[in-house]
Design a protein around this motif. Structure first.
Motif, PDB file in Angstrom:
ATOM      1  N   GLY A 319       9.176   0.339   1.124  1.00 10.08           N
ATOM      2  CA  GLY A 319       8.193  -0.094   0.123  1.00 10.08           C
ATOM      3  C   GLY A 319       8.805  -0.191  -1.265  1.00 10.08           C
ATOM      4  O   GLY A 319       8.128   0.051  -2.251  1.00 10.08           O
ATOM      5  N   GLU A 321      10.208  -1.669  -4.749  1.00  6.08           N
ATOM      6  CA  GLU A 321       9.528  -2.689  -5.547  1.00  6.08           C
ATOM      7  C   GLU A 321      10.472  -3.686  -6.200  1.00  6.08           C
ATOM      8  O   GLU A 321      10.026  -4.576  -6.903  1.00  6.08           O
ATOM      9  CB  GLU A 321       8.648  -2.003  -6.591  1.00  6.08           C
ATOM     10  CG  GLU A 321       7.514  -1.246  -5.910  1.00  6.08           C
ATOM     11  CD  GLU A 321       6.773  -0.334  -6.871  1.00  6.08           C
ATOM     12  OE1 GLU A 321       6.000  -0.850  -7.671  1.00  6.08           O
ATOM     13  OE2 GLU A 321       6.990   0.887  -6.798  1.00  6.08           O
ATOM     14  N   CYS A 352       7.627   5.614   5.741  1.00  7.18           N
ATOM     15  CA  CYS A 352       7.544   4.669   4.618  1.00  7.18           C
ATOM     16  C   CYS A 352       8.392   5.196   3.463  1.00  7.18           C
ATOM     17  O   CYS A 352       8.142   6.293   2.959  1.00  7.18           O
ATOM     18  CB  CYS A 352       6.096   4.520   4.151  1.00  7.18           C
ATOM     19  SG  CYS A 352       5.011   3.989   5.480  1.00  7.18           S
ATOM     20  N   ILE A 354       9.735   4.924  -0.388  1.00  6.83           N
ATOM     21  CA  ILE A 354       9.383   4.367  -1.700  1.00  6.83           C
ATOM     22  C   ILE A 354      10.394   4.872  -2.729  1.00  6.83           C
ATOM     23  O   ILE A 354      11.072   5.878  -2.479  1.00  6.83           O
ATOM     24  CB  ILE A 354       7.940   4.778  -2.110  1.00  6.83           C
ATOM     25  CG1 ILE A 354       7.743   6.298  -1.941  1.00  6.83           C
ATOM     26  CG2 ILE A 354       6.908   3.998  -1.297  1.00  6.83           C
ATOM     27  CD1 ILE A 354       6.357   6.794  -2.314  1.00  6.83           C
ATOM     28  N   CYS A 364       2.744   6.952  -6.301  1.00  8.23           N
ATOM     29  CA  CYS A 364       3.440   5.724  -5.910  1.00  8.23           C
ATOM     30  C   CYS A 364       2.929   5.251  -4.547  1.00  8.23           C
ATOM     31  O   CYS A 364       2.635   4.064  -4.357  1.00  8.23           O
ATOM     32  CB  CYS A 364       4.943   5.976  -5.889  1.00  8.23           C
ATOM     33  SG  CYS A 364       5.909   4.523  -5.471  1.00  8.23           S
ATOM     34  N   LEU A 368       0.784   1.753  -3.794  1.00  6.02           N
ATOM     35  CA  LEU A 368       1.262   0.710  -2.870  1.00  6.02           C
ATOM     36  C   LEU A 368       0.426   0.677  -1.580  1.00  6.02           C
ATOM     37  O   LEU A 368       0.810   0.016  -0.617  1.00  6.02           O
ATOM     38  CB  LEU A 368       2.729   0.969  -2.529  1.00  6.02           C
ATOM     39  CG  LEU A 368       3.720   0.912  -3.713  1.00  6.02           C
ATOM     40  CD1 LEU A 368       5.126   1.296  -3.268  1.00  6.02           C
ATOM     41  CD2 LEU A 368       3.741  -0.480  -4.333  1.00  6.02           C
ATOM     42  N   SER A 375       4.830   9.015   3.810  1.00  9.39           N
ATOM     43  CA  SER A 375       5.639   8.480   2.710  1.00  9.39           C
ATOM     44  C   SER A 375       6.646   9.518   2.217  1.00  9.39           C
ATOM     45  O   SER A 375       6.321  10.691   2.062  1.00  9.39           O
ATOM     46  CB  SER A 375       4.735   8.074   1.536  1.00  9.39           C
ATOM     47  OG  SER A 375       3.905   7.005   1.945  1.00  9.39           O
ATOM     48  N   ALA A 377       9.700   9.649  -0.920  1.00  7.73           N
ATOM     49  CA  ALA A 377      10.285   8.924  -2.056  1.00  7.73           C
ATOM     50  C   ALA A 377      11.776   9.237  -2.154  1.00  7.73           C
ATOM     51  O   ALA A 377      12.208  10.351  -1.863  1.00  7.73           O
ATOM     52  CB  ALA A 377       9.563   9.324  -3.335  1.00  7.73           C
TER      53      ALA A 377
END
Ligand SMILES: NC(=O)c1ccc[n+]([C@@H]2O[C@H](COP(=O)([O-])OP(=O)(O)OC[C@H]3O[C@@H](n4cnc5c(N)ncnc54)[C@H](O)[C@@H]3O)[C@@H](O)[C@H]2O)c1
Length: 512
Positions: A319, A321, A352, A354, A364, A368, A375, A377
């Motif tokens: 994910g 950006e 996922c 990020i 975040c 999204l 998720s 990060a």
């Protein structure tokens, strides 16, 4: 102690005879390099025997220099002969300049300078090595404040090749220029700074420790992990907690409080209740055998990093950006041989990934529209070379966290995983360093190139704060700060206008 005993005189010093008052750690270092620059040096101290001790100490360094063939016997002999004792202040009468390195109180320094004014010639310069007092305030007690200046060295003086030259508000340009020339003749980089709290180097150093302490105070992770991340990912020689232990909390907590109050409670410099408490407990650092680390025979006791969890490959959805981030993460997933999903949204199985800037993993993921339970990060600020930092939301499943750790550690690169934080460890500390450096430039404390060089030499950072901002991308630094400010509401994170203007215009942060 290793030292630099080489002759440093590259051109004639603008003073011939220099007095030192206070022959402790700093005074003897200044005396050593002044003698090496060809000056005649008079030493004075209130304590009986202190001058002889200092002379012996310096002479021993020169003898070692001769033994190691870094210094000729002739030079060593000449240097030794140039160090003279001043039994009383009156013996300093012939000095062109006197540098004081006595105790750090305004009254003591003012009293010394007013006495010296009666003894020295009209043109003599009075220099103070103070690190925390105002030069203008010291000078205000003098009849000739225009001849008083700050000449601030760092410990150990011969090795720390920088000196701050700090004119008080009434110091003449002529005095400032001659003292700068003296610093250069002594082999040091001279950083001209305004007479402001912490001057340049100690002011620029406020972010590293205070932001690390905030990270610890928010239970994001432990001190060892913070140190590892800043050394491996940030390229710092030493992590902030190792540095606090080395300096000792008796010194560093006092400096944190002093600069914070002198700037009228500027939130960017806010000290931490953690260090006040630890100071009270006597956990000073190396000198007390325990600080953030425990020391045995002077060595910090650090537990090895635990092995990474094992996990079966699972589908990974990225994910990120921006294209660079997407490509970086895709390459890693492919290199690990894990299945990469390319759908517009993740499957119900997918991990996922990020890569927020200054945002926490929770915010975040939700922004999204990703499931926070799956998720994780990843910090891409410094790339994925020497260590990888991961951050989870409060509901990230253990299986997903373990999968991410196994994925990012697949090639043996160390991985640190920590709790949700508005910004990763490296992002937070670097953004605060760049921001404080930018504000120093904005306030005109020193020229941009002086700020960067002084911080490299005085603090040993891999880059000065402005160059650091350009290295990581000033727009990314600005985004980190803006997101941290929005999430926390803490004015500590408000971006300096210096940074905002240059980042927005796409200019280097070193642009005057
Ligand atoms: N140690 C550092 O890392 C460091 C770095 C930069 C600046 N400074 C500043 O340098 C100064 C000296 O620090 P230090 O670490 O060398 O201290 P120190 O305690 O090692 O030495 C101070 C010396 O000054 C003498 N002294 C005290 N009052 C005196 C007086 N009125 N007249 C004559 N001699 C006197 C003491 O006997 C002692 O020998 C302080 O202002 C300090 O803030 C220290």
């Amino acid at each position: 102690m290793s030292t630099d005993t080489s002759p440093t005189q590259s051109f004639p010093a603008p003073f011939r005879t220099l007095g030192i008052v206070g022959t402790g750690a700093m005074g003897r270092g200044i005396a050593q390099i002044a003698a090496q620059a060809g000056l005649t040096v008079y030493l004075h101290d209130v304590r009986d025997g202190a001058v002889a001790e200092a002379q012996d100490f310096i002479a021993a360094l020169w003898s070692r220099g001769v033994q190691k063939q870094r210094l000729s016997e002739t030079d060593a002999e000449r240097y030794r002969a140039s160090l003279k004792e001043a039994a009383s202040l009156d013996d300093l009468a012939t000095c062109d300049i006197v540098v004081e390195a006595i105790i750090e109180t305004l009254e003591a320094k003012q009293s010394l300078f007013t006495q010296l004014e009666e003894i020295l010639g009209e043109q003599a310069v009075l220099a103070t090595n103070t690190s925390s007092l105002s030069v203008t305030a010291i000078a205000s007690a003098c009849r000739r404040p225009e001849r008083v200046i700050g000449f601030h060295f760092f410990n150990p003086v011969p090795l720390m090749k920088i000196v701050e030259v700090i004119p008080g508000l009434r110091t003449t340009d002529e005095v400032t220029e001659r003292v700068e020339a003296l610093g250069q003749a002594m082999g040091h980089f001279t950083a001209r700074t305004t007479d402001t709290p912490g001057f340049l180097v100690n002011h620029a150093g406020r972010a590293f420790g205070t932001e690390a302490l905030r990270i610890l105070g928010e239970s994001v992770t432990d001190h060892v992990t913070v140190d590892r991340i800043l050394v491996d990912q940030g390229g710092f020689r030493m992590g902030p907690f190792s540095l606090l232990d080395l300096t000792g909390l008796d010194v560093s907590h006092a400096v944190m409080e002093s600069i914070y109050h002198q700037y009228y409670e500027e939130p960017r410099f806010r000290p931490s209740p953690l260090t006040r408490q630890r100071l009270t407990a006597g956990l000073l650092g190396r000198k007390s055998g325990a600080g953030f680390y425990r020391y045995v025979d002077g060595k910090p006791q650090v537990v090895d990093e635990p092995p990474l969890p094992r996990a079966q490959p699972c589908p990974v959805w990225i994910g990120a950006e921006d294209d660079d981030a997407r490509q970086t993460l895709s390459r890693l997933v492919e290199a690990a041989g894990w299945p990469l999903e390319d759908g517009a949204t993740p499957s119900t199985e997918a991990l996922c990934l990020i890569s927020p800037l200054g945002e926490d993993a929770t915010a975040c993921a939700l922004r999204l529209s990703l499931p926070p339970e799956r998720s994780v990060a990843v910090d891409l600020l410094a790339g994925l070379e020497r260590r990888r930092s991961l951050m989870t939301t409060p509901v990230t499943r253990d299986s997903m966290r373990n999968a991410a750790m196994a994925l990012f550690g697949h090639d043996g690169t160390p991985v640190s995983a920590f709790s949700d934080s508005n910004g990763f460890v490296l992002q937070r500390v670097v953004a605060c360093i760049v921001n404080v450096g930018s504000e120093i430039a904005q306030q005109g404390v020193a020229a941009p190139e002086t700020i960067d060089r002084a911080v490299e030499l005085g603090l040993g950072y891999p880059r000065g704060p402005l160059a650091m901002g350009d290295h990581y991308g000033s727009r990314r630094i600005l985004t980190i700060l803006d997101n941290m400010l929005a999430a926390t509401g803490d004015p500590r994170y408000r971006a300096s206008p210096w940074l905002r203007r240059r980042a927005t215009l796409g200019l280097p942060l070193t642009t005057p």
